[in-house]
Scaffold this active site. Structure first.
Site, PDB file in Angstrom:
ATOM      1  N   GLU A 251       0.823  -1.213   0.000  1.00 37.03           N
ATOM      2  CA  GLU A 251       0.000   0.000   0.000  1.00 37.03           C
ATOM      3  C   GLU A 251       0.860   1.268   0.000  1.00 37.03           C
ATOM      4  O   GLU A 251       0.360   2.365  -0.197  1.00 37.03           O
ATOM      5  CB  GLU A 251      -0.949  -0.011   1.211  1.00 37.03           C
ATOM      6  CG  GLU A 251      -0.297   0.046   2.584  1.00 37.03           C
ATOM      7  CD  GLU A 251       0.232  -1.309   3.096  1.00 37.03           C
ATOM      8  OE1 GLU A 251       0.564  -2.193   2.269  1.00 37.03           O
ATOM      9  OE2 GLU A 251       0.342  -1.469   4.327  1.00 37.03           O
TER      10      GLU A 251
ATOM     11  N   CYS B 130      16.272  -6.688   0.220  1.00 37.64           N
ATOM     12  CA  CYS B 130      16.401  -7.924   0.995  1.00 37.64           C
ATOM     13  C   CYS B 130      17.758  -8.567   0.737  1.00 37.64           C
ATOM     14  O   CYS B 130      18.169  -9.456   1.468  1.00 37.64           O
ATOM     15  CB  CYS B 130      15.294  -8.888   0.627  1.00 37.64           C
ATOM     16  SG  CYS B 130      15.389  -9.393  -1.077  1.00 37.64           S
TER      17      CYS B 130
ATOM     18  N   SER C 265       8.258  -9.039   5.477  1.00 36.70           N
ATOM     19  CA  SER C 265       9.044  -9.247   6.691  1.00 36.70           C
ATOM     20  C   SER C 265       8.783 -10.645   7.260  1.00 36.70           C
ATOM     21  O   SER C 265       7.740 -11.254   6.998  1.00 36.70           O
ATOM     22  CB  SER C 265       8.684  -8.183   7.720  1.00 36.70           C
ATOM     23  OG  SER C 265       7.294  -8.234   7.968  1.00 36.70           O
TER      24      SER C 265
END
Ligand code: NAD
Length: 497
Positions: A177, A282, A227
């Site tokens: 979002e 990441c 996450s």
């Protein structure tokens, strides 16, 4: 008036009125530039219903037809990638060249998926028994869900949907979002490429939309990236609900530098992989393990490369942009506070702001800590910001032990000129993606992307052959064509004779 971003369902923009919405920021100015509709469970179900209705037609479309649509999509994406990159920079903050790199890496998965006729080929064994042949085929799952993080708003969804669509599935994407616009442009590209309505849908929102995907029985699989706590939740809930799940989680990537390494190369790599995209990757390097006695020299080389780095608005040719939101910037800054309080040596303090950009932007400059110890939160936690920690280790073995003991296992790298040491490292290290003198070893599209341990829940990595397997189910057919001599009753277990 603030622009509004809404869902894409059945080949068009949703026309309803959302009960809830979220703010989308320009991180370089700190201003809210758009509002994004948040889907209720009912809207999510509407998207899944559209995808379900589109499935039989798309599943039965010939491989030739599906491949033609993929090639057309690839051409449209390639011709418009600057536009996608500009949207990413506007909402994520990463510099334009980095955003363009992200789109290119996503496009590589589209190019891989263009080879779907070859990738879906099964096996065939003629005459396994008298007059009996056995062959295998792979078929699509149905409606598949994709939930993606803020840090790669185009590339991460593209790790999954090109392969899913090529294999004959229909898709509902729930993007982050925080930066929802890039995927909307991509949705229009699919339509332009001739993809039938309902095959590719986008639903915006938060936990409510995610839970809708997890609960809807018509959603057959979930591909999640985000996450680790949320990845674990997605994996546990999705599998409990009978879905196939691949949930990629967080990371804490270590770079082990041996005394024989080229220290200039290693320092360049630490800077690029530590501070590129403001550390919001990441596969970012967040820990440098300096094997004795090179610690002082390596830290000096990294530190001398930091002052020239230009942080600022990603549209202005800077090296590093802002963090994605003010909340995230404050969280990352709180880790810098914690590291300092815990006694790590703060070599470069990113809280001192000097940027080429609006003062209200979400800025934090590259930060370097030395003499970090493994009990500090700057070592244990994923920070996801431009904070690089140097840990001094006495030996190769001590470095490997630290990497293997860490809960995350996404990526890692070794810097050395010793081929034997590198070969030993690739064998011993408990991490999914390994670089040898390469700091961000993101696999090409025809290999599979994914970590180990708390960095991935499930047993399928993204794209490559594992991606093809994830988005298809295998079926084995045993066939015998009429041969009257094989009639008759026999209740024994079939064997090959
Ligand atoms: P996040 O976990 O906050 O969000 C990921 C997705 O989950 C978003 O779509 C979000 O809307 C949704 N979500 C958030 N909270 C939720 C909740 N309580 N219940 C259900 N859904 C929820 O992650 P992020 O901050 O957007 O992205 C950064 C994280 O993603 C980092 O941890 C990073 O390491 C990880 N990441 C991992 C990989 C990988 O390949 N392993 C790749 C990119 C990012």
């Amino acid at each position: 008036m603030t622009a509004r971003i809404t869902h894409w369902i059945n080949g068009q923009l949703w026309t309803g009125t959302a009960e809830r919405s979220g703010d989308v920021y320009d991180p370089a100015t700190g201003q809210v530039t758009k509002k994004v509709d948040f889907a209720s469970g009912a809207v999510l179900d509407e998207a899944v219903a559209a995808a379900k209705a589109a499935f039989p037609g798309w599943r039965d479309a010939s491989l030739t037809k599906r491949t033609q649509v993929l090639f057309a999509f690839r051409e449209i994406l390639n011709a418009n990638k600057e536009q996608v990159a500009a949207l990413i920079t506007e909402e994520h903050g990463k510099v334009l060249s980095d955003a363009l790199g992200e789109v290119t890496r996503g496009q590589e998965v589209v190019e891989f998926a263009c080879g779907i006729p070859h990738l879906l080929k099964g096996g065939f064994s003629e005459g396994v028994s008298s007059g009996v042949d056995v062959y295998s085929i792979r078929q699509p799952l149905g409606v598949v869900g994709i939930i993606s993080p803020f840090n790669f708003p185009a590339m991460v969804p593209m790790w999954f949907f090109p392969v899913a669509i090529a294999a004959g599935n229909t898709v509902v994407v729930k993007p982050s979002e925080k930066d929802p616009s890039a995927i909307m442009l991509i949705a229009q590209m699919w339509k332009q490429a001739g993809l039938p309505d309902g095959v590719f849908n986008v639903v915006h929102g938060d936990k409510e939309a995610v839970d809708g995907l997890l609960d809807n029985p018509d959603v057959k699989s979930i591909s999640f990236v985000g996450s680790t706590p949320i990845a674990r939740y997605i994996y546990e809930t999705g599998t409990r609900n009978g879905k196939r799940v691949q949930a990629l989680g967080g990371a804490k990537n270590h770079m082990l530098v041996l005394p024989d390494a080229d220290l200039d190369l290693a320092a360049d790599a630490a800077i690029n992989a530590g501070f590129g995209s403001a550390g919001e990757r990441c596969m970012a390097i967040s820990v440098v393990l300096a094997v004795d006695p090179i610690g002082d020299e390596l830290v000096a080389k990294i530190a001398e490369r930091m002052p020239p780095l230009k942080t600022g608005d990603g549209r202005r040719g800077t090296d590093m942009g802002p963090l994605v939101t003010g909340v995230h910037r404050d969280k990352v800054a709180s880790y810098v506070d914690a590291g300092e309080a815990a006694g790590a040596t703060l070599v470069a303090d990113g809280r001192i702001i000097d940027v080429d950009g609006d003062e209200a932007g979400f800025w934090l400059l590259p930060t370097l800590f030395d003499h970090v110890t493994t009990d500090m939160t700057i070592y244990t936690d994923e920070i996801f910001g431009p904070v690089l920690c140097v840990v001094r280790v006495p030996s190769y073995d001590a470095g490997v032990a630290l990497i293997n003991d860490h809960p995350y296992g996404n990526g890692t790298a070794i810097f050395t000129n010793d081929g034997g040491a590198a070969r030993r490292f690739q064998n011993e290290i408990q991490v999914g993606m390994v670089g040898i003198n390469v700091p961000i070893p993101v696999p090409m599209a025809y290999y599979s992307f994914g970590g180990w341990k708390a960095s991935l829940f499930g047993d399928s990595h993204a794209h490559g052959t594992e991606g093809v397997h994830f988005f298809t189910r295998g079926k084995v057919i045993t066939s015998r064509w009429l041969d009257p001599s094989h009639g008759g009753i026999n209740l024994g277990f079939p064997t090959q004779s």
